[in-house]
Design a protein around this motif. Structure first.
Motif, PDB file in Angstrom:
ATOM      1  N   THR A 189      -3.460   4.193   4.903  1.00 45.56           N
ATOM      2  CA  THR A 189      -4.154   5.471   4.848  1.00 45.56           C
ATOM      3  C   THR A 189      -5.638   5.207   5.034  1.00 45.56           C
ATOM      4  O   THR A 189      -6.176   4.224   4.513  1.00 45.56           O
ATOM      5  N   ASN A 243       1.796  12.109   3.306  1.00 40.46           N
ATOM      6  CA  ASN A 243       1.148  11.080   2.492  1.00 40.46           C
ATOM      7  C   ASN A 243       2.017  10.696   1.293  1.00 40.46           C
ATOM      8  O   ASN A 243       2.135   9.523   0.945  1.00 40.46           O
ATOM      9  N   THR A 285      -7.544  10.887   2.306  1.00 39.74           N
ATOM     10  CA  THR A 285      -7.355   9.461   2.015  1.00 39.74           C
ATOM     11  C   THR A 285      -7.544   9.200   0.527  1.00 39.74           C
ATOM     12  O   THR A 285      -6.737   8.503  -0.090  1.00 39.74           O
ATOM     13  N   THR A 301      -4.547  10.420  -1.335  1.00 40.30           N
ATOM     14  CA  THR A 301      -3.400   9.532  -1.129  1.00 40.30           C
ATOM     15  C   THR A 301      -3.541   8.264  -1.967  1.00 40.30           C
ATOM     16  O   THR A 301      -2.574   7.809  -2.598  1.00 40.30           O
TER      17      THR A 301
END
Length: 156
Positions: free
Chosen positions: A9, A116, A137, A140
């Motif tokens: 990620t 995710n 991100t 995640t």
């Protein structure tokens, strides 16, 4: 959770002056994970870090035949509005994948988050390029920590 699986990620746009150091760290960490028995690598297929990581796995697959590239994609039409060069890279990498999982047929407001979560829930490791906490991100990575994944940030 799969003990031989790592997901990626990262941000879609990385600062130009950090791309090369991130690539070097990414390759080092992938080599380390391969050496300890990780064979499956999941990319979310987004522009930027996801495609960079997927391309590196394709290169590794030429040397280590037991390495697998898996795409976990948010929807089937993810790339339709992307620039032509990014679409070409995306579709070329999809052809190299061992497996493609779509979490949704078409775009929904939640398909990225669902993608995710899928990646995290099917991995034991998460290699990230996290520079901005307030991002998909960042979300995640926080989820990966709550699920007990070993998180490796190649952007620090």
């Amino acid at each position: 959770m799969n003990s031989n699986t790592c997901c990626f990620t990262g941000h879609r746009k990385l600062p130009a002056n950090q791309v090369q150091p991130i690539l070097l760290k990414l390759e080092h960490e992938i080599d380390h994970l391969i050496a300890i028995g990780v064979t499956d690598f999941i990319s979310g297929g987004a522009m930027g870090f996801d495609l960079i990581a997927a391309a590196l796995i394709v290169d590794k697959m030429k040397i280590a035949k037991n390495i697998r590239l898996i795409f976990a994609l948010p929807c089937k039409n993810q790339a339709e509005l992307w620039p032509t060069d990014q679409q070409k890279l995306y579709y070329d990498l999809l052809k190299e994948a061992d497996e493609v999982q779509y979490v949704s047929e078409a775009y929904t407001p939640f398909c990225m988050k669902k993608r995710n979560q899928y990646m995290v829930e099917h991995s034991s490791y998460c290699i990230c390029a996290l520079l901005y906490e307030k991002s998909g991100t960042g979300q995640t990575v926080r989820y990966a920590y709550t699920k007990g994944l070993e998180v490796i940030n190649v952007a620090t």
